[in-house]
Design an enzyme around this catalytic site. Structure first.
Site, PDB file in Angstrom:
ATOM      1  N   GLN A 184       0.727  -1.188   0.253  1.00  0.00           N
ATOM      2  CA  GLN A 184       0.313  -0.453   0.048  1.00  0.00           C
ATOM      3  C   GLN A 184       1.046   1.204   0.009  1.00  0.00           C
ATOM      4  OE1 GLN A 184      -3.036   1.320  -0.123  1.00  0.00           O
ATOM      5  NE2 GLN A 184      -3.850  -1.080  -0.022  1.00  0.00           N
ATOM      6  N   SER A 185       2.264   1.479  -0.985  1.00  0.00           N
ATOM      7  CA  SER A 185       2.900   2.504  -0.456  1.00  0.00           C
ATOM      8  C   SER A 185       2.830   3.260  -1.290  1.00  0.00           C
ATOM      9  CB  SER A 185       3.956   1.735  -1.356  1.00  0.00           C
ATOM     10  OG  SER A 185       5.042   2.417  -1.481  1.00  0.00           O
ATOM     11  N   ASN A 186       2.546   4.611  -0.744  1.00  0.00           N
ATOM     12  CA  ASN A 186       2.503   5.992  -0.326  1.00  0.00           C
ATOM     13  C   ASN A 186       3.593   6.502  -1.778  1.00  0.00           C
ATOM     14  OD1 ASN A 186       0.020   6.462   0.952  1.00  0.00           O
ATOM     15  ND2 ASN A 186       1.507   6.451   2.350  1.00  0.00           N
TER      16      ASN A 186
ATOM     17  N   CYS B 186       4.964   4.813  -3.821  1.00  0.00           N
ATOM     18  CA  CYS B 186       4.784   4.623  -5.046  1.00  0.00           C
ATOM     19  C   CYS B 186       4.072   5.031  -6.196  1.00  0.00           C
ATOM     20  CB  CYS B 186       4.347   2.519  -5.217  1.00  0.00           C
ATOM     21  SG  CYS B 186       5.664   1.825  -4.517  1.00  0.00           S
TER      22      CYS B 186
END
Ligand SMILES: Cc1ncc(COP(=O)(O)O)c(C=O)c1O
Length: 337
Positions: free
Chosen positions: A75-77, A79
């Protein structure tokens, strides 16, 4: 310190607001807490990575890249925002997602939904503990075989180039302090890949401002994280040819608010998210800003700040991820109201 000689793409045309958190400050009985709204930065969904990407993407464009490659958790911000910057610049983007304490779910909401909406070119999922640097190098080589030019954006934008974004932020804060006739005693920020923390320390130190900076860890132990942040500061000092050595003691981290682990919120994290939503209408996330606010509240309770201090909380974003955690946030029995 003038950063003008370094190429920069502008993704936010304004200063992000600094706002008083009056209800929260009153609820805690002091200090005076303010928020720097970096959750309102430009690119899709805002957050701290936008400031770093202004310098990182400019570097990629200078090197003639046609594709951005980066990595983060599922759930990377970081990325999400790297992909958004790629879309804005007409580049492609390939993402390496590491299953850190959370399994990849192809139907997930939050940032995952946005990866698909913004038409990511490739999502590669790897287990926790993978050598992500090596994997990204392999992705770059694959592109080279196709005659393309990939640029690897360091994990979290956490290097000396990305940290320049947060040197800029510290200058912005000092300008706003003058404009608002308000002197901050402390800044409290997340400390993850470390670029935000490192850039703030470097900017405040080179401005000779008397503001202490406290990092709240989201993943690593105190010593590991302080060394990581100081390493970025040393590389940044070399890049900027700083004459004045930034002392190691300016890097101060707390690891008491990580909870069960990276991306796993503790009861204090959930309480902090609910408290900010219900007192200030501000959204925090369970991976970063909820933990930082839990840390800030914990430090208030321990008497770390004086009642009269002015404390600035950096809201580093992460809001899109909260929709994937809705049931965890709402199913909390012990509602602080
Ligand atoms: C919302 C949010 N806050 C804070 C951080 C941590 O910032 P840094 O990686 O610069 O330490 C991140 C990193 O991914 C983030 O996404």
């Amino acid at each position: 310190m003038n950063l003008q000689e370094f190429p920069r793409q502008i993704y936010t045309e304004f200063k992000t607001p600094i706002q008083p958190l009056c209800h929260l400050s009153k609820r805690l009985g002091g200090p005076n807490i303010y928020v720097k709204r970096d959750d309102l930065l430009g690119l899709t969904g805002g957050g701290n990575k936008t400031r770093k990407l202004e310098f990182l993407v400019a570097d990629a464009l200078k090197q003639g890249a046609d594709t951005l490659i980066t990595t983060g958790a599922v759930q990377s911000n970081h990325c999400r925002l790297t992909l958004a910057a790629a879309v804005k610049e007409g580049l492609r983007c390939r993402l390496l997602l590491e299953e850190r304490n959370r399994k990849y779910n192809p139907n997930a909401n939050g940032n995952h939904f946005l990866f698909e909406l913004m038409d990511v070119e490739q999502l590669k999922v790897v287990p926790d503990g993978t050598d992500v640097v090596k994997e990204m190098e392999a992705m770059k080589q694959e592109l080279e075989l196709e005659g393309r030019n990939g640029y690897i954006v360091a994990e979290g934008g956490g290097n000396d180039i990305g940290a320049m974004g947060y040197m800029n932020c510290s200058y912005e804060i000092l300008e706003q302090s003058d404009e608002m006739d308000l002197k901050f005693d402390h800044i409290v920020t997340a400390s993850g890949s470390g670029g935000t923390h490192a850039g703030l320390v470097a900017g405040i130190h080179t401005s000779k401002a008397d503001v202490s900076i406290t990092g709240i860890n989201v993943r690593r132990s105190k010593l590991q994280q302080e060394e990581k942040v100081y390493g970025i500061i040393k590389n940044l000092s070399n890049r900027l040819i700083l004459q004045d050595i930034i002392p190691r003691k300016t890097v101060q981290c707390f690891d008491d608010y990580i909870g069960p682990g990276y991306a796993l919120p503790s009861e204090e994290t959930i309480n902090a998210i609910q408290l900010l939503a219900q007192t200030e209408g501000i959204l925090l996330d369970p991976v970063y800003t909820g933990k930082v606010m839990a840390g800030l509240i914990g430090l208030v309770k321990k008497g770390y700040f004086s009642k009269e201090d002015k404390v600035l909380f950096i809201h580093t974003g992460g809001t899109p991820a909260i929709y994937e955690y809705a049931s965890t946030i709402l199913n909390k029995e012990n509602n602080p109201k």
